[in-house]
Design an enzyme around this catalytic site. Structure first.
Site, mmCIF file in Angstrom:
data_model
loop_
_atom_site.group_PDB
_atom_site.id
_atom_site.type_symbol
_atom_site.label_atom_id
_atom_site.label_comp_id
_atom_site.label_asym_id
_atom_site.label_seq_id
_atom_site.Cartn_x
_atom_site.Cartn_y
_atom_site.Cartn_z
ATOM 1 N NE ARG A 161 33.508 46.192 36.841
ATOM 2 C CZ ARG A 161 32.192 45.986 36.922
ATOM 3 N NH1 ARG A 161 31.570 46.115 38.087
ATOM 4 N NH2 ARG A 161 31.486 45.674 35.848
ATOM 5 C CE LYS A 263 31.234 41.756 35.082
ATOM 6 N NZ LYS A 263 30.357 41.334 36.195
ATOM 7 C CD GLU A 299 29.378 40.028 44.493
ATOM 8 O OE1 GLU A 299 28.901 40.048 43.340
ATOM 9 O OE2 GLU A 299 30.460 40.561 44.787
#
Length: 418
Positions: A161, A263, A299
């Protein structure tokens, strides 16, 4: 990959100085290859490299190899576990012993990493991360088993990721192998800070940032990969009791084509205003909607959302504005292995308000039951007695037992450090 490291120049004064000065160049030991070690008491002098064993290799119980010289005042018990109140860990930062630092120069290749005494770092005021937000982070955990061994949970997923995020942010990234080995090094260096079984976990925070100086808008000329750790308990003050969310319909976390799916550090600063306002009103956190239609779930500030209706589990599909959570991915796989139907699709607010159960997932929260949702002044509660619903409880139990090594890992998700 076998690894090696050398501990150099550790003295009692070194440990004190790194806690005192804001800017420092700490004593370090190289960590291009992984080794097993622990924080020595100030009186312990290490004259030669300590030998490390690789993951999943059984070794003698002695905490040090024959290369370490022990003083008369050395205590196994003192070195084994930090002296803190393990029964009252929250999710707040506690400084530990070592951090991992690795640099990447203009050629795009990362240098050999080092484990350094934890402390402040130096950054040029013109660093890319400070001026243009060129930075990423990850989060994962290590758990201590009853036999004393340590478990990591899917570290290669975090590595992958980070690589995806780095590509989006025009940054070089450590290879998956470099990332995982650096995590192992850092955990073993700080193993006395891993909570006893059942008391919490060691939270691991890898950072990748543009540390080189850049004035005009451009990728930084140098990058720093850094890992620090902290022992933690529950993320929400409610513990595993239900949390209470408010749906935000004016402010948005991410936009199509933006960076909501990776992220990056800026994603989290952007939610602070809505989150602070929600907490001031007594809510635990904020649930965000899509910015186009303002009716589809995205989210929570730092975790993914799931809704349960008639034994079907639904969660918003990953389409660029939602972070592909590793706990989310794991819960989906666990749920399907338990015979549940899981749907990744657009989920509306109306479905949320009509759900039988709602829960959140994330590295920090693991699985957190939602006790109520408030949307435009309307509050909907879930569950009569509070706590987990039957399905979220089942998923939570299976996942946490996997993470802690309490059941057989048929998924091959954990990595054991002996």
């Amino acid at each position: 990959m076998e690894s090696s490291a050398a501990l150099t120049g550790l003295r009692s004064t070194d440990y004190l100085s790194t806690r005192t000065f804001n800017l420092f160049r700490p004593p370090s030991f190289s960590a291009s290859h992984r080794q097993q070690h622990f924080l020595p008491p100030p009186s312990l002098k290490l004259e030669k490299p300590i030998s490390f064993s690789s993951c999943n290799v059984t070794q003698p119980p002695s905490p040090l190899s024959c290369y370490a010289v022990l003083s008369d005042t050395y205590s196994d018990q003192k070195a084994e576990l930090a002296d803190i109140d393990w029964d009252n860990l929250g999710f707040s930062f506690l400084p530990t012993d070592y951090m991992y630092v690795m640099k990447c120069s203009r050629d795009g290749n990362f240098s050999r990493g080092e484990l350094q005494r934890f402390g402040n770092i130096e950054l040029n005021p013109s660093a890319g991360v400070l001026n243009y937000g060129q930075g990423l982070f990850e989060g994962l955990k290590a758990y201590r088993k009853e036999d004393g061994s340590i478990l990591l949970f899917r570290p290669e997923e975090n590595a992958q990721r980070m690589r995806m995020g780095a590509e989006r942010m025009c940054m070089p990234s450590p290879s998956i192998e470099q990332f995982v080995e650096a995590v192992k090094d850092t955990v073993l260096a700080n193993k006395r800070w891993i909570p006893p079984p059942g008391k919490g976990s060691l939270y691991i925070r890898p950072l990748l940032m543009g540390s080189g100086a850049v004035l005009g808008l451009a990728p930084a000329p140098e990058y720093t990969f850094l890992i620090y750790v902290s022992p933690v308990g529950n993320y929400f003050k409610e513990g595993i009791a239900p949390i209470h969310l408010i749906v935000e319909h004016e402010l948005h976390r991410a936009t199509p084509g933006g960076t909501g799916g990776v992220k990056v550090i800026g994603n989290y600063a952007a939610v602070l205003k809505a989150q602070s306002a929600a907490k001031a009103k007594g809510y635990s956190d904020v649930l965000y909607l899509d910015c186009v239609h303002k009716r589809y779930l995205e989210e929570v500030s730092s975790c993914n959302i799931f809704v349960v209706k008639d034994k079907t589990i639904s969660t918003p599909a990953i389409k660029g504005t939602i972070l592909p959570g590793i706990t989310r991915k794991s819960i989906i796989d666990v749920a399907r292995s338990q015979g549940f139907q899981v749907e990744e699709r657009l989920v509306t607010v109306d479905e949320l308000l009509d759900a039988d159960e709602v829960f959140c997932t994330g590295t920090a929260v693991v699985v957190s039951p939602v006790g109520s949702i408030t949307y435009r002044g309307k509050r909907v509660a879930y569950g009569e007695g509070g706590g987990f619903g039957a399905i979220s409880q089942q998923l939570y139990s299976v996942l946490t037992q996997l993470q802690m090594g309490l059941i057989e890992d048929k998924m091959s998700w954990t990595c054991q450090l002996n």
